[in-house]
Design an enzyme around this catalytic site. Structure first.
Site, PDB file in Angstrom:
ATOM      1  N   GLY A 133       0.823  -1.200   0.000  1.00  0.00           N
ATOM      2  CA  GLY A 133       0.000   0.000   0.000  1.00  0.00           C
ATOM      3  C   GLY A 133       0.855   1.246   0.000  1.00  0.00           C
ATOM      4  O   GLY A 133       1.739   1.409  -0.836  1.00  0.00           O
ATOM      5  N   THR A 160      -2.453   2.241 -12.861  1.00  0.00           N
ATOM      6  CA  THR A 160      -3.166   2.875 -13.968  1.00  0.00           C
ATOM      7  C   THR A 160      -2.363   2.690 -15.255  1.00  0.00           C
ATOM      8  O   THR A 160      -1.155   2.899 -15.273  1.00  0.00           O
ATOM      9  CB  THR A 160      -3.373   4.376 -13.680  1.00  0.00           C
ATOM     10  OG1 THR A 160      -4.113   4.522 -12.472  1.00  0.00           O
ATOM     11  CG2 THR A 160      -4.128   5.045 -14.812  1.00  0.00           C
ATOM     12  N   GLU A 243       2.777  14.684  -8.137  1.00  0.00           N
ATOM     13  CA  GLU A 243       1.603  13.816  -8.237  1.00  0.00           C
ATOM     14  C   GLU A 243       0.489  14.284  -7.300  1.00  0.00           C
ATOM     15  O   GLU A 243      -0.688  14.307  -7.677  1.00  0.00           O
ATOM     16  CB  GLU A 243       1.975  12.371  -7.907  1.00  0.00           C
ATOM     17  CG  GLU A 243       0.790  11.410  -7.997  1.00  0.00           C
ATOM     18  CD  GLU A 243       1.131   9.979  -7.649  1.00  0.00           C
ATOM     19  OE1 GLU A 243       0.200   9.149  -7.608  1.00  0.00           O
ATOM     20  OE2 GLU A 243       2.316   9.680  -7.425  1.00  0.00           O
ATOM     21  N   ARG A 269     -34.823  23.797 -13.622  1.00  0.00           N
ATOM     22  CA  ARG A 269     -35.790  22.947 -12.909  1.00  0.00           C
ATOM     23  C   ARG A 269     -36.737  23.814 -12.090  1.00  0.00           C
ATOM     24  O   ARG A 269     -36.309  24.634 -11.271  1.00  0.00           O
ATOM     25  CB  ARG A 269     -35.031  21.989 -11.987  1.00  0.00           C
ATOM     26  CG  ARG A 269     -35.946  21.021 -11.246  1.00  0.00           C
ATOM     27  CD  ARG A 269     -36.243  19.802 -12.113  1.00  0.00           C
ATOM     28  NE  ARG A 269     -36.712  18.693 -11.299  1.00  0.00           N
ATOM     29  CZ  ARG A 269     -37.981  18.318 -11.196  1.00  0.00           C
ATOM     30  NH1 ARG A 269     -38.919  18.972 -11.860  1.00  0.00           N
ATOM     31  NH2 ARG A 269     -38.309  17.282 -10.453  1.00  0.00           N
ATOM     32  N   GLN A 280     -33.809  29.882  -1.091  1.00  0.00           N
ATOM     33  CA  GLN A 280     -32.670  30.378  -0.320  1.00  0.00           C
ATOM     34  C   GLN A 280     -31.786  29.257   0.212  1.00  0.00           C
ATOM     35  O   GLN A 280     -30.551  29.346   0.177  1.00  0.00           O
ATOM     36  CB  GLN A 280     -33.149  31.246   0.845  1.00  0.00           C
ATOM     37  CG  GLN A 280     -31.998  31.925   1.589  1.00  0.00           C
ATOM     38  CD  GLN A 280     -32.479  32.700   2.792  1.00  0.00           C
ATOM     39  OE1 GLN A 280     -32.915  32.112   3.779  1.00  0.00           O
ATOM     40  NE2 GLN A 280     -32.401  34.026   2.725  1.00  0.00           N
ATOM     41  N   GLY A 340     -31.759  15.946  -6.949  1.00  0.00           N
ATOM     42  CA  GLY A 340     -32.784  15.036  -6.462  1.00  0.00           C
ATOM     43  C   GLY A 340     -32.611  13.649  -7.065  1.00  0.00           C
ATOM     44  O   GLY A 340     -31.500  13.141  -7.202  1.00  0.00           O
TER      45      GLY A 340
END
Length: 388
Positions: A133, A160, A243, A269, A280, A340
């Site tokens: 790790g 990666t 990095e 919306r 608010q 939502g």
């Protein structure tokens, strides 16, 4: 435009890169997210446009530009809503190629760096191990010298570009008896006998290929040693500053994208007779989110300036990653809430953004490790110096 850091040339580059991404990348993102494979043609197009050579000296095919071109590159990549695609690009250029740039000799640079700039070769950086790790010094992989070659054995994980890359920058112990001074860095050809890879299935970053790599008696020519034998640990530590700053910049960029998208949604919306941006409680939440993004962004720009000026910003870069990735997770979580039920749908960007963002506090040094590094510097007056 932030005129403190960005010139008109920077902004012209930003616009041209935006246009390139919209034309060449965005139409393919959904396919790459589903397949987990980024097609080779896009690497070549990045190379042809010079995007892989921003930070590489001109003598090896690059442009040798300042780090604010890198900032623009990172920010705009985050806004195609595929951190996996973005990671594949920046891991190639700023993880693998950074070591080629800094530790490679002319032989290595001509063989690997120039083709990487041109998009003809893809690289990956192999440091993390299944049992190690964040404990870099505790790695178990070994590269024992035998005559004119090293024999590499061991494994790496969470890499990666670990499946489809053409070469691997590998850290291994050339002196297993020495915890810190026994590590060296090599460039290894993918086609070398004894190299195998297994693709990992991830929560996010799904467009990128993340692999577990095994090395079984892999023969590495002595000429593929990078820098000095036994200097691998300080080389790795030195580049962690870049990095971690990169991951901080990525975080503020994706959080900014989330806020912009949420505001656009709220303006369209309508609920209870008015658009959501007129309530608010939601307005004030957006105000708080935007403020947190800007605080991180301005800090990251200032640290980029210091790094560009040659300062060793290991503490500041660690702080950047620690706070920016935490902020991004929380801001994107709140942005999803603004949508939502639609925020939970895969047809909208927030679900992927939330998944992708969660790697921020884990990859490139966990937040827990970063806190200890910062604590050593702030409390114990520990000083870290660059290796070169």
């Amino acid at each position: 435009m932030n005129s403190m850091y960005f010139t008109e040339e920077h902004e012209a580059f930003r616009q041209s890169f935006k246009d390139f991404l919209q034309k060449e990348v965005v139409p393919h993102i959904e396919k790459w997210e589903k397949t987990g494979t980024i097609e080779r043609f896009i690497w070549k197009k990045f190379g042809e446009m010079g995007y892989f050579g921003l930070n590489t000296p001109e003598e090896f095919g690059g442009m040798g530009l300042d780090l604010f071109y890198t900032v623009i590159f990172l920010e705009e990549l985050q806004k195609v809503n595929s951190s996996g695609f973005a990671a594949a690009m920046w891991a190639h250029e700023y993880l693998a190629m950074t070591h080629l740039n800094k530790e490679g000799d002319d032989f290595i640079k001509n063989k690997y760096l120039t083709p990487s700039v041109e998009g003809d070769m893809i690289g990956c950086l192999c440091i993390t191990e299944p049992f190690g790790g964040s404990d870099v010094a505790g790695m178990r992989s070994t590269a024992i010298k035998q005559g004119d070659k090293y024999i590499l054995n061991g494994s790496k994980t969470f890499i990666t570009n670990g499946i489809y890359s053409d070469y691997l920058i590998v850290a291994a112990k050339t002196d297993p008896s020495d915890k810190y001074k026994g590590i060296s860095i090599f460039v290894v050809d993918r086609a070398a006998k004894g190299v195998s890879a297994t693709k990992l299935d991830k929560l996010g970053w799904r467009a990128s290929d993340t692999g577990e790599i095994a090395f079984d008696n892999v023969e590495i020519p002595v000429s593929n040693l990078m820098g000095e034998e036994g200097k691998g640990f300080p080389y790795i530590m030195q580049h962690f500053a870049l990095e971690r700053l990169i991951m901080g910049i990525n975080a503020h960029a994706r959080a900014e994208y989330a806020v912009e998208y949420a505001v656009g949604y709220m303006q369209e919306r309508v609920a209870f007779g008015k658009s959501l941006d007129k309530f608010q409680v939601l307005r004030h939440k957006i105000a708080e989110m935007a403020s947190r993004v800007d605080m991180c962004k301005e800090y990251n720009y200032s640290i980029t300036k210091r790094l560009n000026d040659g300062q060793y910003v290991v503490k500041e870069a660690s702080m950047s990653k620690l706070l920016s990735t935490k902020m991004a997770d929380e801001v994107i979580y709140d942005a999803l809430q603004m949508l939502g039920g639609y925020g939970y749908m895969e047809d909208y960007p927030m679900a992927r953004l939330l998944r992708d963002s969660r790697l921020g506090p884990i990859g490139g040094g966990t937040s827990e490790i970063l806190k200890e590094i910062i604590a050593k510097m702030v409390i114990d007056n520990k000083e870290y110096k660059p290796a070169t």
